[in-house]
Scaffold this motif. Structure first.
Motif, PDB file in Angstrom:
ATOM      1  N   ILE A 249       0.839  -1.191   0.000  1.00 52.65           N
ATOM      2  CA  ILE A 249       0.000   0.000   0.000  1.00 52.65           C
ATOM      3  C   ILE A 249       0.885   1.257   0.000  1.00 52.65           C
ATOM      4  CG2 ILE A 249      -1.712   1.323   1.297  1.00 52.65           C
ATOM      5  CD1 ILE A 249      -2.808  -1.238   0.046  1.00 52.65           C
ATOM      6  N   SER A 250       0.657   2.111  -0.963  1.00 53.49           N
ATOM      7  CA  SER A 250       1.428   3.360  -1.046  1.00 53.49           C
ATOM      8  C   SER A 250       0.992   4.332   0.046  1.00 53.49           C
ATOM      9  CB  SER A 250       1.226   4.013  -2.413  1.00 53.49           C
ATOM     10  OG  SER A 250       1.692   3.182  -3.448  1.00 53.49           O
ATOM     11  N   ARG A 251       1.928   5.181   0.437  1.00 47.58           N
ATOM     12  CA  ARG A 251       1.608   6.262   1.374  1.00 47.58           C
ATOM     13  C   ARG A 251       2.312   7.539   0.926  1.00 47.58           C
ATOM     14  NH1 ARG A 251       3.017   4.478   7.413  1.00 47.58           N
ATOM     15  NH2 ARG A 251       4.934   3.755   6.421  1.00 47.58           N
ATOM     16  N   ILE A 252       1.843   8.660   1.396  1.00 42.29           N
ATOM     17  CA  ILE A 252       2.514   9.931   1.160  1.00 42.29           C
ATOM     18  C   ILE A 252       3.064  10.410   2.492  1.00 42.29           C
ATOM     19  CG2 ILE A 252       2.256  12.324   0.409  1.00 42.29           C
ATOM     20  CD1 ILE A 252       0.132  11.372  -1.544  1.00 42.29           C
ATOM     21  N   CYS A 253       4.384  10.477   2.585  1.00 40.90           N
ATOM     22  CA  CYS A 253       5.060  10.837   3.839  1.00 40.90           C
ATOM     23  C   CYS A 253       5.040  12.350   4.025  1.00 40.90           C
ATOM     24  CB  CYS A 253       6.489  10.322   3.840  1.00 40.90           C
ATOM     25  SG  CYS A 253       6.613   8.520   3.733  1.00 40.90           S
ATOM     26  N   MET A 254       4.701  12.781   5.221  1.00 38.66           N
ATOM     27  CA  MET A 254       4.596  14.200   5.523  1.00 38.66           C
ATOM     28  C   MET A 254       5.710  14.640   6.464  1.00 38.66           C
ATOM     29  SD  MET A 254       2.272  15.814   4.008  1.00 38.66           S
ATOM     30  CE  MET A 254       1.206  15.176   2.703  1.00 38.66           C
ATOM     31  N   HIS A 255       6.310  15.779   6.140  1.00 39.46           N
ATOM     32  CA  HIS A 255       7.219  16.441   7.080  1.00 39.46           C
ATOM     33  C   HIS A 255       7.085  17.939   6.912  1.00 39.46           C
ATOM     34  CE1 HIS A 255      10.286  17.082   3.891  1.00 39.46           C
ATOM     35  NE2 HIS A 255       9.934  15.881   3.479  1.00 39.46           N
ATOM     36  N   GLU A 256       7.627  18.681   7.835  1.00 39.07           N
ATOM     37  CA  GLU A 256       7.361  20.110   7.944  1.00 39.07           C
ATOM     38  C   GLU A 256       7.744  20.891   6.695  1.00 39.07           C
ATOM     39  OE1 GLU A 256       5.980  23.511  10.174  1.00 39.07           O
ATOM     40  OE2 GLU A 256       5.641  21.342  10.261  1.00 39.07           O
ATOM     41  N   ASP A 257       8.895  20.599   6.127  1.00 40.73           N
ATOM     42  CA  ASP A 257       9.390  21.386   4.994  1.00 40.73           C
ATOM     43  C   ASP A 257       8.435  21.373   3.812  1.00 40.73           C
ATOM     44  OD1 ASP A 257      11.603  21.988   6.449  1.00 40.73           O
ATOM     45  OD2 ASP A 257      12.990  20.702   5.345  1.00 40.73           O
ATOM     46  N   VAL A 258       7.708  20.283   3.636  1.00 42.63           N
ATOM     47  CA  VAL A 258       6.846  20.153   2.445  1.00 42.63           C
ATOM     48  C   VAL A 258       5.374  20.345   2.750  1.00 42.63           C
ATOM     49  CG1 VAL A 258       8.482  18.603   1.307  1.00 42.63           C
ATOM     50  CG2 VAL A 258       6.647  17.629   2.708  1.00 42.63           C
ATOM     51  N   SER A 259       5.032  20.738   3.984  1.00 36.55           N
ATOM     52  CA  SER A 259       3.607  20.750   4.327  1.00 36.55           C
ATOM     53  C   SER A 259       3.210  21.823   5.334  1.00 36.55           C
ATOM     54  CB  SER A 259       3.199  19.377   4.885  1.00 36.55           C
ATOM     55  OG  SER A 259       3.820  19.137   6.134  1.00 36.55           O
ATOM     56  N   HIS A 260       4.032  22.846   5.548  1.00 34.36           N
ATOM     57  CA  HIS A 260       3.721  23.812   6.603  1.00 34.36           C
ATOM     58  C   HIS A 260       2.674  24.840   6.197  1.00 34.36           C
ATOM     59  CE1 HIS A 260       7.067  25.721   4.399  1.00 34.36           C
ATOM     60  NE2 HIS A 260       6.531  26.865   4.751  1.00 34.36           N
ATOM     61  N   THR A 261       2.280  24.845   4.929  1.00 32.68           N
ATOM     62  CA  THR A 261       1.124  25.636   4.500  1.00 32.68           C
ATOM     63  C   THR A 261       0.151  24.707   3.780  1.00 32.68           C
ATOM     64  OG1 THR A 261       1.965  26.184   2.282  1.00 32.68           O
ATOM     65  CG2 THR A 261       2.647  27.626   4.111  1.00 32.68           C
ATOM     66  N   ILE A 262      -1.106  25.106   3.709  1.00 31.74           N
ATOM     67  CA  ILE A 262      -2.099  24.269   3.028  1.00 31.74           C
ATOM     68  C   ILE A 262      -1.783  24.131   1.536  1.00 31.74           C
ATOM     69  CG2 ILE A 262      -4.521  24.100   2.344  1.00 31.74           C
ATOM     70  CD1 ILE A 262      -3.845  23.103   5.185  1.00 31.74           C
ATOM     71  N   PRO A 263      -1.366  25.193   0.830  1.00 32.64           N
ATOM     72  CA  PRO A 263      -0.979  24.997  -0.572  1.00 32.64           C
ATOM     73  C   PRO A 263       0.152  23.987  -0.741  1.00 32.64           C
ATOM     74  CG  PRO A 263      -1.364  27.313  -0.173  1.00 32.64           C
ATOM     75  CD  PRO A 263      -1.422  26.636   1.175  1.00 32.64           C
ATOM     76  N   LEU A 264       1.160  24.041   0.137  1.00 32.10           N
ATOM     77  CA  LEU A 264       2.244  23.055   0.069  1.00 32.10           C
ATOM     78  C   LEU A 264       1.720  21.657   0.384  1.00 32.10           C
ATOM     79  CD1 LEU A 264       5.274  24.872   1.734  1.00 32.10           C
ATOM     80  CD2 LEU A 264       5.199  23.990  -0.603  1.00 32.10           C
ATOM     81  N   PHE A 265       0.891  21.553   1.395  1.00 31.99           N
ATOM     82  CA  PHE A 265       0.327  20.270   1.797  1.00 31.99           C
ATOM     83  C   PHE A 265      -0.457  19.635   0.642  1.00 31.99           C
ATOM     84  CE2 PHE A 265      -3.420  18.119   3.866  1.00 31.99           C
ATOM     85  CZ  PHE A 265      -2.738  17.006   4.333  1.00 31.99           C
ATOM     86  N   LEU A 266      -1.329  20.411   0.000  1.00 36.66           N
ATOM     87  CA  LEU A 266      -2.117  19.877  -1.110  1.00 36.66           C
ATOM     88  C   LEU A 266      -1.243  19.568  -2.317  1.00 36.66           C
ATOM     89  CD1 LEU A 266      -5.294  22.136  -0.863  1.00 36.66           C
ATOM     90  CD2 LEU A 266      -5.064  19.742  -0.166  1.00 36.66           C
ATOM     91  N   SER A 267      -0.211  20.378  -2.529  1.00 33.62           N
ATOM     92  CA  SER A 267       0.720  20.093  -3.630  1.00 33.62           C
ATOM     93  C   SER A 267       1.464  18.799  -3.378  1.00 33.62           C
ATOM     94  CB  SER A 267       1.711  21.255  -3.794  1.00 33.62           C
ATOM     95  OG  SER A 267       1.051  22.433  -4.185  1.00 33.62           O
ATOM     96  N   ARG A 268       1.807  18.548  -2.126  1.00 34.25           N
ATOM     97  CA  ARG A 268       2.475  17.295  -1.763  1.00 34.25           C
ATOM     98  C   ARG A 268       1.578  16.095  -2.086  1.00 34.25           C
ATOM     99  NH1 ARG A 268       7.335  14.750  -0.848  1.00 34.25           N
ATOM    100  NH2 ARG A 268       7.188  13.222   0.833  1.00 34.25           N
ATOM    101  N   LEU A 269       0.282  16.265  -1.926  1.00 39.93           N
ATOM    102  CA  LEU A 269      -0.661  15.166  -2.196  1.00 39.93           C
ATOM    103  C   LEU A 269      -0.832  14.907  -3.683  1.00 39.93           C
ATOM    104  CD1 LEU A 269      -3.603  15.909   0.284  1.00 39.93           C
ATOM    105  CD2 LEU A 269      -1.490  14.643   0.703  1.00 39.93           C
ATOM    106  N   HIS A 270      -0.705  15.938  -4.500  1.00 39.18           N
ATOM    107  CA  HIS A 270      -1.154  15.827  -5.885  1.00 39.18           C
ATOM    108  C   HIS A 270      -0.084  16.009  -6.958  1.00 39.18           C
ATOM    109  CE1 HIS A 270      -5.250  15.629  -4.487  1.00 39.18           C
ATOM    110  NE2 HIS A 270      -5.125  16.773  -3.848  1.00 39.18           N
ATOM    111  N   LEU A 271       1.038  16.597  -6.626  1.00 42.36           N
ATOM    112  CA  LEU A 271       2.000  16.967  -7.663  1.00 42.36           C
ATOM    113  C   LEU A 271       3.348  16.281  -7.483  1.00 42.36           C
ATOM    114  CD1 LEU A 271       1.290  20.815  -7.742  1.00 42.36           C
ATOM    115  CD2 LEU A 271       0.438  19.101  -9.350  1.00 42.36           C
ATOM    116  N   ARG A 272       3.929  15.854  -8.566  1.00 38.07           N
ATOM    117  CA  ARG A 272       5.287  15.322  -8.520  1.00 38.07           C
ATOM    118  C   ARG A 272       6.263  16.416  -8.132  1.00 38.07           C
ATOM    119  NH1 ARG A 272       6.561  10.518 -10.992  1.00 38.07           N
ATOM    120  NH2 ARG A 272       4.871   9.440 -12.082  1.00 38.07           N
ATOM    121  N   GLY A 273       7.286  16.062  -7.418  1.00 38.12           N
ATOM    122  CA  GLY A 273       8.322  17.037  -7.077  1.00 38.12           C
ATOM    123  C   GLY A 273       8.064  17.803  -5.798  1.00 38.12           C
ATOM    124  N   PHE A 274       6.896  17.570  -5.164  1.00 44.25           N
ATOM    125  CA  PHE A 274       6.603  18.259  -3.907  1.00 44.25           C
ATOM    126  C   PHE A 274       6.708  17.271  -2.734  1.00 44.25           C
ATOM    127  CE2 PHE A 274       4.997  21.466  -6.705  1.00 44.25           C
ATOM    128  CZ  PHE A 274       5.071  22.646  -5.984  1.00 44.25           C
TER     129      PHE A 274
END
Length: 335
Positions: free
Chosen positions: A310-335
């Motif tokens: 099962i795939s997962r998306i790993c979260m850490h502060e640098d890539v998710s400290h704002t909602i735009p970054l958080f959503l980009s991490r979920l949906h876009l390559r390179g985030f």
């Protein structure tokens, strides 16, 4: 903020303002499910007495932002429920699961209260041999010993690191690049890594001593809420592809037994330590009584996925400290 991080920050803000992320979220949720992976949730690094890898933490504030965002966009369900739907061929679109690896004390102290506030379920994967103890995972112990060591001093202790550090452009008088050394040592055979740590222990004395992992009583308190369940992360956080077949078998069986003995449940969920595994380990999990496992491979979950991968998306502060970054991490390559 570095140049690359700055570009991502501004790009994410633009995608959010123009509605791109909202459209991507709707499209993705219509076709699959999302499993997020967290490690540590901390109020402030300034209060920490030991080194915390950047890729291992989110702030309390960011974690709360994530949950507030997820509850309005997804159907947040227990991981076990997602797997039941997968096995029964039922619809998983728009579902989201929250997972935590290792069993850190801060999951109990900080993350648990936010889960309760939003009444959202989560699964914590325990390295059961560390629960309630002052044992350190080897990267934390390594960081303690090397925090004030120069590259030259480290190379004298471990000549094998000379060439990799030189290739990376690290100068002898600089302090050791801890993240880079940790990632390098993850590729070493387990015995070699242990010998290196034995040298550091001999020269450096006792490492930082404070309980960083939750206790069984704390796990029972989380379990009693009805929001948190527990899976296995082996007993000793062994990287499966670096262990012998008998050791893998012991780790899988004993961690499952520990959870049963302490929490009174038969877990059948597993998370691969560091994401390391081979096809042979899927069969080993089946023999040990597990019916599903989560990886660190980034991606969404589809109805066609192997339940042991099962795939997962790993979260850490640098890539998710704002909602735009958080959503980009979920949906876009390179985030």
């Amino acid at each position: 903020m570095g140049f690359k991080r700055s570009v991502k920050y501004h790009a994410a803000a633009l995608f959010h303002e123009t509605g791109v992320l909202k459209r991507l979220c709707r499209a993705a949720a219509a076709n699959g499910a999302l499993v997020l992976a967290y490690h540590r949730v901390l109020p402030s690094l300034a209060d920490e007495k030991h080194y915390v890898q950047p890729g291992m933490r989110v702030s309390v504030d960011s974690f709360e932002k994530h949950l507030d965002c997820l509850r309005t966009r997804f159907n947040v369900i227990p991981l076990a429920e997602l797997l039941r739907r997968l096995c029964d061929g039922k619809d998983i679109s728009g579902c989201c699961c929250l997972t935590f690896d290792d069993g850190w004390l801060d999951n109990y102290r900080y993350a648990f209260a936010i889960l309760e506030k939003y009444h959202l379920p989560a699964t914590v994967f325990l390295a059961t041999g560390f629960v309630g103890s002052e044992r350190l995972f080897w990267p934390d112990e390594l960081a303690f010993f090397l925090a004030r060591v120069t590259v030259a001093e480290l190379v004298r202790k471990t000549p094998e690191l000379a060439e990799p550090l030189k290739r990376s452009g690290h100068r002898p008088h600089r302090t050791v690049p801890l993240d880079e050394v940790i990632e390098l040592l993850k590729t070493w055979p387990q015995d070699n890594r242990e010998r290196f740590l034995a040298v550091l222990r001999r020269d450096g004395g006792t490492a930082f001593s404070e309980r960083l992992l939750m206790s069984w009583d704390e796990a029972r308190s989380m379990q009693a809420s009805g929001l948190v369940d527990f899976g296995s992360h082996t007993q000793n956080h062994v990287l499966l592809d670096q262990a012998s077949a008998p050791e893998v078998e012991r780790e899988l069986e004993q961690s499952r037994r520990d959870i049963h003995d302490q929490l009174g449940v038969e877990t059948d969920l597993f998370a691969y330590p560091n994401g390391n595994y081979t096809p042979a380990h899927l069969s080993a999990l089946t023999r040990a009584g597990y019916r599903a496992a989560v990886t660190t491979r980034k991606g969404w979950v589809s109805c066609r996925d192997n339940p042991y991968e099962i795939s997962r998306i790993c979260m850490h502060e640098d890539v998710s400290h704002t909602i735009p970054l958080f959503l980009s991490r979920l949906h876009l390559r390179g985030f």
